[in-house]
Write an enzyme that holds these catalytic residues in place. Structure first.
Site, PDB file in Angstrom:
ATOM      1  CG  PHE A  60      13.609  29.583   3.145  1.00  0.00           C
ATOM      2  CD1 PHE A  60      13.623  30.176   1.789  1.00  0.00           C
ATOM      3  CD2 PHE A  60      14.462  29.753   3.905  1.00  0.00           C
ATOM      4  CE1 PHE A  60      14.566  30.993   1.433  1.00  0.00           C
ATOM      5  CE2 PHE A  60      15.715  30.572   3.660  1.00  0.00           C
ATOM      6  CZ  PHE A  60      15.681  31.101   2.248  1.00  0.00           C
ATOM      7  CB  THR A  94      14.253  39.479   4.340  1.00  0.00           C
ATOM      8  OG1 THR A  94      15.479  39.790   3.582  1.00  0.00           O
ATOM      9  CG2 THR A  94      13.810  38.163   3.736  1.00  0.00           C
ATOM     10  NE  ARG A 105      10.931  42.351   1.058  1.00  0.00           N
ATOM     11  CZ  ARG A 105      12.312  42.188   0.775  1.00  0.00           C
ATOM     12  NH1 ARG A 105      13.222  42.468   1.493  1.00  0.00           N
ATOM     13  NH2 ARG A 105      12.422  41.290  -0.446  1.00  0.00           N
ATOM     14  CG  ASN A 115       8.973  39.364   1.587  1.00  0.00           C
ATOM     15  OD1 ASN A 115       8.570  38.811   0.565  1.00  0.00           O
ATOM     16  ND2 ASN A 115      10.526  39.158   2.021  1.00  0.00           N
ATOM     17  CG  HIS A 118      12.581  39.099  -5.555  1.00  0.00           C
ATOM     18  ND1 HIS A 118      13.473  38.497  -4.781  1.00  0.00           N
ATOM     19  CD2 HIS A 118      13.320  39.420  -6.503  1.00  0.00           C
ATOM     20  CE1 HIS A 118      14.596  38.167  -5.426  1.00  0.00           C
ATOM     21  NE2 HIS A 118      14.541  38.781  -6.610  1.00  0.00           N
TER      22      HIS A 118
HETATM   23  P1  CMP Z   1      12.873  37.451  -1.329  1.00  0.00           P
HETATM   24  O1  CMP Z   1      13.733  38.512  -1.491  1.00  0.00           O
HETATM   25  O2  CMP Z   1      12.045  37.262  -2.502  1.00  0.00           O
HETATM   26  O3  CMP Z   1      14.259  36.171  -1.410  1.00  0.00           O
HETATM   27  C1  CMP Z   1      14.015  34.916  -1.376  1.00  0.00           C
HETATM   28  C2  CMP Z   1      12.926  34.989  -0.219  1.00  0.00           C
HETATM   29  O4  CMP Z   1      12.681  33.746   0.656  1.00  0.00           O
HETATM   30  C3  CMP Z   1      12.853  36.018   0.627  1.00  0.00           C
HETATM   31  O5  CMP Z   1      12.429  37.215   0.006  1.00  0.00           O
HETATM   32  C4  CMP Z   1      11.668  35.422   1.775  1.00  0.00           C
HETATM   33  O6  CMP Z   1      10.233  35.754   1.376  1.00  0.00           O
HETATM   34  C5  CMP Z   1      11.866  34.198   1.697  1.00  0.00           C
HETATM   35  N1  CMP Z   1      12.286  33.682   2.944  1.00  0.00           N
HETATM   36  C6  CMP Z   1      11.655  32.379   3.670  1.00  0.00           C
HETATM   37  N2  CMP Z   1      12.345  32.219   4.694  1.00  0.00           N
HETATM   38  C7  CMP Z   1      13.327  32.974   4.710  1.00  0.00           C
HETATM   39  C8  CMP Z   1      14.535  32.958   5.514  1.00  0.00           C
HETATM   40  N3  CMP Z   1      14.636  32.221   6.582  1.00  0.00           N
HETATM   41  N4  CMP Z   1      15.576  33.687   5.312  1.00  0.00           N
HETATM   42  C9  CMP Z   1      15.442  34.375   4.191  1.00  0.00           C
HETATM   43  N5  CMP Z   1      14.550  34.605   3.289  1.00  0.00           N
HETATM   44  C10 CMP Z   1      13.445  33.607   3.490  1.00  0.00           C
END
Ligand code: CMP
Length: 136
Positions: A60, A94, A105, A115, A118
């Site tokens: 991703f 997450t 979230r 979401n 961060h």
């Molecule tokens: P964040 O805490 O900003 O850190 C990485 C980001 O990747 C996470 O929030 C999600 O918004 C995004 N993301 C997208 N797909 C996935 C996934 N499968 N697992 C974890 N994070 C994901």
């Protein structure tokens, strides 16, 4: 014994676009966080790639970096007792569909990508991430 820490929070493009930043900042203050620094910025895809470098090998990664650079974000230095862990608790899981009631979230997130917020996942990463946005 108190354990004052600072952590990085980002209000992501989906939340800024919906004008939720004041509500989210209120949530932080109501949960004992002080907002020490904040700025609204629009980062490039290259900057997002540097910021999320730890996720470089994930499937991703490209979409994630495209998304974080897709519109304005608000970056903040948050401070309180156990700030790193308390911020993670307040944000919730997450994936908003898995986040508990009352978490940011759950309240504001749209999808795992959109979401809304961060937060640094460790004290070590908090220092690196705060440095990235505020010390250059
Ligand atoms: P964040 O805490 O900003 O850190 C990485 C980001 O990747 C996470 O929030 C999600 O918004 C995004 N993301 C997208 N797909 C996935 C996934 N499968 N697992 C974890 N994070 C994901």
């Amino acid at each position: 014994m108190s354990n004052i820490q600072q952590t990085l929070s980002i209000i992501k493009p989906d939340a800024v676009e919906r004008n939720l930043q004041d509500q989210i900042k209120k949530d932080f203050k109501n949960n004992g966080f002080e907002i020490i620094k904040e700025k609204k910025i629009h980062i490039s895809k290259e900057e997002a790639e540097r910021f999320y470098k730890v996720h470089e090998t994930k499937p991703f990664y490209n979409d994630l970096c495209a998304y974080l650079s897709s519109g304005p974000i608000v970056v903040m230095t948050l401070e309180r007792d156990n700030a790193v862990m308390e911020n993670r608790k307040l944000m919730g899981a997450t994936n908003p569909t898995e986040a508990e009631d009352g978490t940011l979230r759950k309240k504001y997130g749209i999808s795992i990508d959109k979401n809304s917020v961060h937060g640094s996942d460790s004290l070590e990463n908090a220092k690196i991430e705060l440095d990235f946005f505020f010390n250059n």
